[in-house]
Scaffold this active site. Structure first.
Site, mmCIF file in Angstrom:
data_model
loop_
_atom_site.group_PDB
_atom_site.id
_atom_site.type_symbol
_atom_site.label_atom_id
_atom_site.label_comp_id
_atom_site.label_asym_id
_atom_site.label_seq_id
_atom_site.Cartn_x
_atom_site.Cartn_y
_atom_site.Cartn_z
ATOM 1 N N ASP A 1 20.414 47.386 -102.297
ATOM 2 C CA ASP A 1 19.457 46.301 -102.535
ATOM 3 C C ASP A 1 20.110 45.420 -103.610
ATOM 4 O O ASP A 1 20.124 45.768 -104.788
ATOM 5 C CB ASP A 1 18.142 46.921 -103.015
ATOM 6 C CG ASP A 1 17.082 45.896 -103.401
ATOM 7 O OD1 ASP A 1 17.427 44.730 -103.657
ATOM 8 O OD2 ASP A 1 15.904 46.303 -103.500
ATOM 9 N N HIS B 1 22.502 44.084 -98.752
ATOM 10 C CA HIS B 1 21.372 43.337 -98.204
ATOM 11 C C HIS B 1 20.468 42.724 -99.274
ATOM 12 O O HIS B 1 20.366 43.228 -100.387
ATOM 13 C CB HIS B 1 20.531 44.230 -97.283
ATOM 14 C CG HIS B 1 20.113 45.528 -97.906
ATOM 15 N ND1 HIS B 1 20.827 46.696 -97.756
ATOM 16 C CD2 HIS B 1 19.057 45.848 -98.700
ATOM 17 C CE1 HIS B 1 20.230 47.670 -98.409
ATOM 18 N NE2 HIS B 1 19.148 47.182 -99.001
ATOM 19 N N ARG C 1 26.664 53.429 -99.397
ATOM 20 C CA ARG C 1 26.272 53.204 -98.005
ATOM 21 C C ARG C 1 25.316 52.031 -97.861
ATOM 22 O O ARG C 1 25.257 51.386 -96.813
ATOM 23 C CB ARG C 1 25.632 54.460 -97.414
ATOM 24 C CG ARG C 1 24.344 54.864 -98.102
ATOM 25 C CD ARG C 1 23.609 55.986 -97.375
ATOM 26 N NE ARG C 1 22.409 56.361 -98.119
ATOM 27 C CZ ARG C 1 21.233 55.725 -98.034
ATOM 28 N NH1 ARG C 1 21.105 54.669 -97.243
ATOM 29 N NH2 ARG C 1 20.188 56.129 -98.745
ATOM 30 N N SER C 2 24.543 51.742 -98.919
ATOM 31 C CA SER C 2 23.484 50.744 -98.824
ATOM 32 C C SER C 2 23.148 50.247 -100.215
ATOM 33 O O SER C 2 23.152 51.030 -101.167
ATOM 34 C CB SER C 2 22.244 51.386 -98.177
ATOM 35 O OG SER C 2 21.123 50.532 -98.231
ATOM 36 N N ARG D 1 46.428 62.365 -105.641
ATOM 37 C CA ARG D 1 45.703 61.423 -104.781
ATOM 38 C C ARG D 1 44.471 62.094 -104.170
ATOM 39 O O ARG D 1 43.953 61.630 -103.163
ATOM 40 C CB ARG D 1 46.633 60.890 -103.699
ATOM 41 C CG ARG D 1 47.801 60.088 -104.249
ATOM 42 C CD ARG D 1 48.612 59.429 -103.134
ATOM 43 N NE ARG D 1 49.318 60.393 -102.332
ATOM 44 C CZ ARG D 1 50.583 60.791 -102.544
ATOM 45 N NH1 ARG D 1 51.258 60.299 -103.572
ATOM 46 N NH2 ARG D 1 51.158 61.677 -101.748
ATOM 47 N N ARG D 2 44.037 63.176 -104.805
ATOM 48 C CA ARG D 2 42.924 63.970 -104.265
ATOM 49 C C ARG D 2 41.751 64.062 -105.235
ATOM 50 O O ARG D 2 40.918 64.962 -105.112
ATOM 51 C CB ARG D 2 43.423 65.383 -103.940
ATOM 52 C CG ARG D 2 44.573 65.415 -102.951
ATOM 53 C CD ARG D 2 45.092 66.830 -102.764
ATOM 54 N NE ARG D 2 46.183 66.882 -101.790
ATOM 55 C CZ ARG D 2 46.830 67.996 -101.442
ATOM 56 N NH1 ARG D 2 46.497 69.147 -102.022
ATOM 57 N NH2 ARG D 2 47.804 67.959 -100.547
ATOM 58 N N TYR E 1 16.491 41.664 -99.464
ATOM 59 C CA TYR E 1 15.214 41.792 -98.770
ATOM 60 C C TYR E 1 14.544 40.440 -98.599
ATOM 61 O O TYR E 1 14.729 39.521 -99.409
ATOM 62 C CB TYR E 1 14.293 42.743 -99.536
ATOM 63 C CG TYR E 1 14.590 44.199 -99.271
ATOM 64 C CD1 TYR E 1 14.159 44.813 -98.101
ATOM 65 C CD2 TYR E 1 15.319 44.951 -100.179
ATOM 66 C CE1 TYR E 1 14.432 46.143 -97.842
ATOM 67 C CE2 TYR E 1 15.598 46.292 -99.935
ATOM 68 C CZ TYR E 1 15.154 46.871 -98.757
ATOM 69 O OH TYR E 1 15.434 48.196 -98.499
ATOM 70 N N CYS F 1 22.685 56.812 -102.171
ATOM 71 C CA CYS F 1 23.173 55.459 -101.838
ATOM 72 C C CYS F 1 24.615 55.312 -102.324
ATOM 73 O O CYS F 1 25.520 55.084 -101.536
ATOM 74 C CB CYS F 1 22.272 54.405 -102.461
ATOM 75 S SG CYS F 1 20.602 54.394 -101.791
ATOM 76 N N ASN G 1 24.221 49.326 -110.661
ATOM 77 C CA ASN G 1 25.224 50.291 -110.206
ATOM 78 C C ASN G 1 26.615 49.943 -110.689
ATOM 79 O O ASN G 1 27.407 50.827 -111.049
ATOM 80 C CB ASN G 1 25.223 50.382 -108.687
ATOM 81 C CG ASN G 1 24.000 51.062 -108.112
ATOM 82 O OD1 ASN G 1 23.531 50.683 -107.040
ATOM 83 N ND2 ASN G 1 23.465 52.071 -108.789
#
Length: 276
Positions: free
Chosen positions: A180, A218, A177-178, A137-138, A220, A157, A188
């Protein structure tokens, strides 16, 4: 309709209907004319794709699968931080005169760490564990290394993968983390779904579930009409995506080893403005 289309349409509608507008807030990104790049955003979006049933490729518009995989292999296989090792120009804006993007992405994947089994980088550690300790589990990677952030042209990102074997299937979580949503979402998804399939194949496993966690999802402000038009299109059935079954070494995969068949899709959206 492909399942990737279904998820994408639902996510975009939710962001547009229920997201928070950042207009008037102190935001970092700007458009090429210097105007602040505001967004409509949702926090903590989680999308799940069952790779055993369907490869998550959008049909509303074309995703350049081989180019996406080329960038993935640039990071995970070549472990490079130099755009001269990449067969596209998507990183050109962040590279210095030598082509380097600093201690980002591929740089972090090739740094060796000491384990009881010996010195290994993050990719080799994953490959080792999937072969020798598949039920661990690592099995994780992380490119968000705080002491190196000041030497990165762009903070990562999509920064962390967690792998988990259940039965004979390889599952994975991508933490981002973020994102577009218009410019990068399916790009991705395709990249890391392909990575799961590649790692499964060379580890004598089958692809399982791919979970994509986006902290700040998000759209834009200048992308909103483009997204509205995109999700109004008629989607097509999911194409067939498969790997060359002869490849049994992760370091021997090339973009040509991912085969896409019966890919019907809507027209491409050209000249999408990118905030930097």
């Amino acid at each position: 309709m492909s399942y990737a289309d279904e998820i994408f349409i639902k996510m975009c509608k939710d962001i547009l209907a229920n997201g928070v507008d950042t207009k008037g807030e102190k935001v970092r990104p700007v458009w090429s004319d210097g105007t602040p790049a505001y967004t409509v955003k949702k926090f903590g979006v989680v999308n799940r794709y069952n790779l055993a049933e369907e490869f998550p490729l959008l049909t509303l518009r074309r995703t350049a699968v081989k180019s996406a995989v080329d960038e993935l292999l640039w990071i995970w296989q070549k472990k490079s931080n130099n755009i001269h090792d990449l067969n596209s120009h998507i990183w050109d804006s962040w590279a210095d005169e030598s082509g380097s993007i600093g201690k980002a992405y591929g740089y972090q994947m090739q740094v060796k760490h000491q384990y009881k089994e010996g010195a290994m980088d993050q990719v080799d550690r994953v490959l080792y564990d999937l072969k020798h300790n598949p039920y661990s589990r690592r099995i994780m990677t992380n490119m968000y290394v705080h002491q190196d952030l000041h030497e990165m042209a762009l903070y990562p990102c999509a920064y962390s993968m967690t792998f988990n074997v259940t039965g004979n299937r390889l599952n994975a979580i991508l933490n981002q983390r973020s994102q577009d949503i218009l410019a990068a979402n399916n790009w991705n998804v395709v990249q890391y779904a392909a990575l799961v399939c590649m790692l499964a194949q060379v580890s004598d496993l089958l692809p399982g579930e791919f979970v994509h966690v986006i902290a700040d999802a998000h759209i834009y402000d200048r992308h909103i009409p483009l997204v509205e038009e995109l999700i109004s299109r008629k989607p097509f059935a999911a194409p067939t995506v498969r790997l060359n079954p002869a490849v049994d070494d992760f370091y021997k995969f090339t973009p040509s080893d991912i085969v896409v068949e019966n890919y019907e899709h809507g027209p491409q959206i050209k000249n999408i403005p990118i905030a930097v």
